[in-house]
Design a protein around this motif. Structure first.
Motif, mmCIF file in Angstrom:
data_model
loop_
_atom_site.group_PDB
_atom_site.id
_atom_site.type_symbol
_atom_site.label_atom_id
_atom_site.label_comp_id
_atom_site.label_asym_id
_atom_site.label_seq_id
_atom_site.Cartn_x
_atom_site.Cartn_y
_atom_site.Cartn_z
ATOM 1 N N PHE A 70 0.855 -1.189 0.307
ATOM 2 C CA PHE A 70 -0.077 -0.058 0.039
ATOM 3 C C PHE A 70 0.926 1.300 0.037
ATOM 4 O O PHE A 70 1.846 1.312 0.717
ATOM 5 N N SER A 71 0.486 2.160 -0.827
ATOM 6 C CA SER A 71 1.353 3.566 -0.783
ATOM 7 C C SER A 71 1.112 4.314 0.567
ATOM 8 O O SER A 71 0.048 4.102 1.318
ATOM 9 N N ILE A 72 2.057 5.141 0.875
ATOM 10 C CA ILE A 72 1.969 6.112 1.733
ATOM 11 C C ILE A 72 0.764 6.926 1.698
ATOM 12 O O ILE A 72 0.064 7.203 2.509
ATOM 13 N N GLU A 73 0.463 7.514 0.597
ATOM 14 C CA GLU A 73 -0.646 8.210 0.462
ATOM 15 C C GLU A 73 -2.222 7.357 0.698
ATOM 16 O O GLU A 73 -3.166 8.043 1.248
ATOM 17 N N GLN A 139 11.139 4.091 4.834
ATOM 18 C CA GLN A 139 9.988 4.032 3.617
ATOM 19 C C GLN A 139 10.676 3.409 2.499
ATOM 20 O O GLN A 139 12.018 3.372 2.144
ATOM 21 N N LYS A 140 9.897 2.389 1.630
ATOM 22 C CA LYS A 140 10.546 1.977 0.617
ATOM 23 C C LYS A 140 9.636 1.734 -0.561
ATOM 24 O O LYS A 140 8.292 1.520 -0.304
ATOM 25 N N ASN A 141 9.942 2.084 -1.681
ATOM 26 C CA ASN A 141 9.183 1.926 -2.844
ATOM 27 C C ASN A 141 7.865 2.590 -2.439
ATOM 28 O O ASN A 141 6.931 2.075 -3.021
ATOM 29 N N GLY A 142 7.880 3.796 -2.158
ATOM 30 C CA GLY A 142 6.560 4.640 -2.017
ATOM 31 C C GLY A 142 5.744 4.260 -0.793
ATOM 32 O O GLY A 142 4.749 4.552 -0.685
ATOM 33 N N GLY A 143 6.227 3.306 -0.088
ATOM 34 C CA GLY A 143 5.155 2.846 1.116
ATOM 35 C C GLY A 143 6.110 2.593 2.282
ATOM 36 O O GLY A 143 7.381 3.111 2.301
ATOM 37 N N TYR A 144 5.617 1.970 3.290
ATOM 38 C CA TYR A 144 6.095 1.778 4.514
ATOM 39 C C TYR A 144 6.969 0.312 4.644
ATOM 40 O O TYR A 144 6.389 -0.645 4.370
#
Length: 220
Positions: A70-73, A139-144
Motif C-alpha cells: 500500500f502507498s503512503i498516500e 520508507q521503501k518503494n513509496g510505502g512503509y
C-alpha cells in the motif's frame, strides 16, 4: 534562561486505549487486512508491553507487514478516517484542558509515543502539539517498510530522542513536565522534573506512590 516543556505520552494517557491496537482493529474492520494473526499479534504485544518484556523491533517487523503493497498516500487516507472515527471519541477532555493550560503559559507541547510515528503524528494534530515523536519507519518503494529508522521512542529511547531534539534547539536548561500511564516510561519519569501519572498501571502507581508523584484518573 530556563525553558519549560510539557511532554505527554499518547496511548492511555491522552486517549483511552492503545492507538496501535486500535489501528489494527480499524484495518481488520475495513477488511484491509484479513489475516487474524495480525490481531492476535497485537494482543500478544499488549501483554508483553504491560509486563515490560516487549521486543519492539520484532513486533513491528511482523505488524507492519499488514501495510505491504500500500502507498503512503493510501495509508494517509485511511489514517484520516481512523482518527476521526476511532480516536476522536476516545480523547480525554481533561487531556485537552491540561494541554490548553500549558499553551496559555507559552509552554511547548510535545507528544512522544512508542507507536509508529505516522499514526502518532495524525493523532497529535488533534492536540495541536508543537513537537511529535513516534517510532520512525523507513520508507521503501513509496510505502512503509518493516524497519525502524533511528532511535525508537520506547523506554529509555524516549529520553534519548527528547535529548536529541533538545540538542538542536536554543535550549540550555529545560524544565520538563511529563504525563504517562505506563511503567515502560519510568526512564522518562526519572529524567523529568515533574511527573504526573494518568490512569497508571500497577507497577507505575507503586513507584508513583513511593516518589510522591501526582496521580490522576481521566475518563472519556
Amino acid at each position: 534562561m530556563q525553558n519549560k516543556l510539557a511532554v505527554f505520552d499518547l496511548d492511555d494517557t491522552l486517549i483511552q486505549g492503545d492507538s496501535s491496537v486500535l489501528w489494527t482493529q480499524y484495518l481488520w474492520d475495513k477488511q484491509i487486512i484479513t489475516d487474524p494473526r495480525f490481531v492476535e499479534a497485537d494482543k500478544q504485544m499488549m501483554a508483553q508491553y504491560n509486563s515490560g518484556s516487549l521486543d519492539m523491533a520484532t513486533y513491528l517487523r511482523f505488524s507492519l507487514q499488514s501495510l505491504s503493497g500500500f502507498s503512503i498516500e493510501q495509508v494517509d487516507l485511511w489514517l484520516d478516517d481512523f482518527v476521526e472515527s476511532m480516536i476522536v471519541p476516545r480523547i480525554y477532555p481533561e487531556g485537552i484542558r491540561t494541554i490548553e493550560q500549558y499553551r496559555k503559559q507559552g509552554i511547548p507541547i510535545i507528544v512522544i509515543s512508542a507507536t509508529v510515528s505516522f499514526i502518532v503524528k495524525k493523532i497529535a494534530e488533534r492536540f495541536a502539539a508543537d513537537v511529535v515523536m513516534g517510532i520512525d519507519i523507513k520508507q521503501k518503494n513509496g510505502g512503509y517498510s518493516t524497519e525502524i529508522e533511528g532511535i525508537a521512542t520506547f523506554k529509555a529511547g524516549k529520553v534519548k530522542r527528547l535529548l536529541q531534539w533538545i540538542s538542536h534547539q536554543p535550549i540550555t536548561d529545560a524544565y520538563i513536565y511529563f504525563y504517562t500511564d505506563s511503567a515502560n516510561d519510568l526512564p522518562m519519569c526519572q529524567f523529568a522534573d515533574e511527573v504526573f501519572i494518568v490512569n497508571g498501571d500497577a507497577r507505575l502507581c507503586q513507584v508513583a506512590t513511593e516518589q510522591h508523584w501526582a496521580q490522576y484518573h481521566w475518563e472519556v
